[in-house]
Enzyme design. Structure first.
Site, PDB file in Angstrom:
ATOM      1  N   TYR A  69       0.857  -1.186   0.000  1.00 58.69           N
ATOM      2  CA  TYR A  69       0.000   0.000   0.000  1.00 58.69           C
ATOM      3  C   TYR A  69       0.890   1.231   0.000  1.00 58.69           C
ATOM      4  O   TYR A  69       1.817   1.335   0.806  1.00 58.69           O
ATOM      5  CB  TYR A  69      -0.879  -0.020   1.258  1.00 58.69           C
ATOM      6  CG  TYR A  69      -1.801   1.164   1.391  1.00 58.69           C
ATOM      7  CD1 TYR A  69      -2.906   1.319   0.561  1.00 58.69           C
ATOM      8  CD2 TYR A  69      -1.594   2.125   2.396  1.00 58.69           C
ATOM      9  CE1 TYR A  69      -3.770   2.396   0.702  1.00 58.69           C
ATOM     10  CE2 TYR A  69      -2.458   3.199   2.547  1.00 58.69           C
ATOM     11  CZ  TYR A  69      -3.543   3.331   1.695  1.00 58.69           C
ATOM     12  OH  TYR A  69      -4.393   4.398   1.853  1.00 58.69           O
ATOM     13  N   ASP A  74       9.364   2.683  -0.153  1.00 58.95           N
ATOM     14  CA  ASP A  74       8.350   3.367   0.630  1.00 58.95           C
ATOM     15  C   ASP A  74       8.607   3.010   2.098  1.00 58.95           C
ATOM     16  O   ASP A  74       8.247   1.933   2.563  1.00 58.95           O
ATOM     17  CB  ASP A  74       6.951   2.908   0.181  1.00 58.95           C
ATOM     18  CG  ASP A  74       5.848   3.576   0.974  1.00 58.95           C
ATOM     19  OD1 ASP A  74       6.146   4.175   2.029  1.00 58.95           O
ATOM     20  OD2 ASP A  74       4.676   3.503   0.543  1.00 58.95           O
ATOM     21  N   LYS A 132       4.815   9.333   8.990  1.00 59.44           N
ATOM     22  CA  LYS A 132       4.582   8.855  10.365  1.00 59.44           C
ATOM     23  C   LYS A 132       5.626   9.367  11.368  1.00 59.44           C
ATOM     24  O   LYS A 132       5.527  10.493  11.813  1.00 59.44           O
ATOM     25  CB  LYS A 132       4.455   7.341  10.376  1.00 59.44           C
ATOM     26  CG  LYS A 132       3.325   6.890   9.417  1.00 59.44           C
ATOM     27  CD  LYS A 132       2.849   5.506   9.658  1.00 59.44           C
ATOM     28  CE  LYS A 132       1.927   5.009   8.575  1.00 59.44           C
ATOM     29  NZ  LYS A 132       0.512   5.095   8.883  1.00 59.44           N
TER      30      LYS A 132
HETATM   31  N1  HOZ Z   1      -3.588   3.804   6.306  1.00 62.71           N
HETATM   32  C1  HOZ Z   1      -3.427   3.569   7.705  1.00 62.71           C
HETATM   33  C2  HOZ Z   1      -3.167   2.133   7.989  1.00 62.71           C
HETATM   34  N2  HOZ Z   1      -2.167   1.505   7.223  1.00 62.71           N
HETATM   35  C3  HOZ Z   1      -4.632   3.982   8.510  1.00 62.71           C
HETATM   36  C4  HOZ Z   1      -4.662   5.404   8.797  1.00 62.71           C
HETATM   37  C5  HOZ Z   1      -5.696   5.798   9.842  1.00 62.71           C
HETATM   38  O1  HOZ Z   1      -6.825   5.332   9.793  1.00 62.71           O
HETATM   39  O2  HOZ Z   1      -5.375   6.597  10.690  1.00 62.71           O
END
Ligand code: HOZ
Length: 439
Positions: free
Chosen positions: A144, A239, A267
């Site tokens: 992802y 990534d 992050k």
């Molecule tokens: N895309 C995030 C998990 N891989 C989730 C982000 C969120 O809901 O804060």
């Protein structure tokens, strides 16, 4: 466990936001519950609006490596707020943060700060295309890289659990240049390169895939990607939105000793504030506007509050690593949790403070293996943990994260609760049999 306030907020939220949330996985749909609304967090604990306390293994999906609300980070943020929230102009702290990133990750010769991982990966790919003059890209099934149109093909994270791997609203023409290979499968990559000679701009990969649970690269896989991209003149993008500063100060690229041409970060780099970064080789990044022809911009890019949180977080990580061997400590705590998950029969993948316990008997080396998981069983496990004050990802296909704030006492408590799951299940089955006998 009281949930009245969460429930009433949820009823209001669903009228205002799709699924009542601002990011799909938070809706708890794949674990058949309604979301819990959180109010505050400190250290390794998070508290909901009904006053329930949880030991937190979501850590805001990765940023919280120091634990929630580290006093030094909060202080830096408060101090930055006093000076102004946003200027839309360059600030000294952007240079400080960039120098820190470069020091820890030397492949980031030149970089650009943006606001989210999605923006970073989208911009990195645009840059790779601008640099090579080629259109096609290779991504891996189950990896992802955010929700930009061209990357929502066989994606992981919530795109996986909501069964919409290819999102509606994405015209086919937007993804026709996205080629999909299989994680840990060299042959699938070779075939795509052979069929599309001189047409592939880049290969983008999570060096540790952490959006289909946690899938580790097999020995030689990342090295192979380095070689084949070199051979065909394509850009290799790591990534590291999740792995950056989590697997170690130098990310997965330092750990596996494979240097990509470009990297995306998010992050942890923002210390809990919206911040992401893309960058890499100078000769590639020189194609970015205003000195190059690849356009990318943003009002809040390099935001002063986010840079203050990011700088303080990275400083603390460096200090803690030098003084206490932070990353070894994190790994040790995580290994303890992993052993409990194995004890109850889950298949566990772990690297450092990143792990996933799959409800399957099969070893998980790729997307197909991950999909053999019993998601109904995971939903039961999730509910049991939540009801006992342990907060893990509300989806089988997200990672668990540990932080420096997780105390040994809380780890032991978590392990006891995990290991009791089997007993509780047997108890449940037993009472179900008794109920049936009564009928
Ligand atoms: N895309 C995030 C998990 N891989 C989730 C982000 C969120 O809901 O804060």
């Amino acid at each position: 466990m009281r949930q009245d306030m969460s429930e009433s907020l949820y009823q209001k939220a669903v009228k205002l936001m799709p699924g009542g949330v601002n990011s799909p996985v938070r809706a708890f749909l794949s674990v058949n519950r309604s979301s819990v609304f959180m109010e505050r967090a400190k250290g390794d604990k998070i508290y909901d609006v009904d006053g329930n306390e949880y030991i937190d293994y979501v850590c805001s999906w990765g940023p919280g490596i120091l634990g929630h609300s580290h006093p030094k980070v909060i202080e830096a943020v408060k101090e930055a707020c006093e000076r102004g929230l946003t200027f839309g102009a360059p600030t000294r702290n952007e240079i400080v943060l960039a120098e820190m990133i470069q020091g820890l990750m030397p492949s980031m010769e030149v970089m650009r700060m943006v606001n989210s991982g999605t923006e970073a990966t989208m911009s990195a790919i645009r840059t790779a295309r601008g640099y090579t003059g080629r259109d096609k890209i290779i991504k891996f099934k189950g990896c992802y890289h955010g929700h930009s149109d061209g990357l929502l093909v066989k994606a992981g994270s919530a795109a996986l659990t909501s069964s919409v791997p290819d999102s509606a609203g994405v015209p086919a023409s937007y993804t026709e240049n996205t080629l999909v290979a299989f994680y840990n499968d060299k042959k699938s990559v070779e075939e795509l390169f052979e069929k599309n000679k001189d047409e592939i701009a880049c290969v983008i990969v999570e060096p540790i895939a952490a959006n289909m649970g946690v899938v580790l690269p097999e020995e030689g896989f990342l090295e192979f990607l380095r070689e084949i991209t070199n051979k065909y003149g394509a850009v290799l993008i790591f990534d590291e939105v999740i792995t950056g500063f989590r697997i170690g100060l130098g990310g997965a690229q330092e750990y596996y000793k494979v240097t990509p041409d470009m990297t995306t970060l998010g992050k942890i780099v923002g210390g809990g504030m919206p911040m992401a970064v893309y960058g890499g080789k100078k000769e590639i990044m020189e194609h970015v506007s205003p000195i190059g022809k690849v356009y990318q911009a943003g009002t809040l890019s390099g935001n002063p509050i986010a840079t203050a949180a990011g700088i303080t977080t990275l400083c603390l990580l460096v200090k803690k690593e030098e003084k206490e061997g932070l990353y070894k400590k994190l790994e040790k705590k995580t290994t303890r949790i992993a052993s409990s998950l194995r004890k109850i029969g889950l298949q566990v993948n772990q690297k450092g403070s990143l792990l996933c316990g799959y409800c399957t008997k099969q070893e998980v080396k790729n997307y197909e293996d991950a999909l053999t998981s019993d998601t109904k069983k995971y939903a039961e496990f999730f509910s049991y943990l939540l009801d006992n004050g342990i907060y893990v990802a509300p989806s089988q296909f997200e990672a668990m994260f540990l932080s420096d704030a997780h105390s040994d006492e809380d780890i032991e408590k978590t392990c006891r609760i995990i290991e009791d799951f089997v007993t509780v299940q047997v108890g449940l089955a037993h009472s179900a049999v008794q109920d049936r006998m009564k009928d």
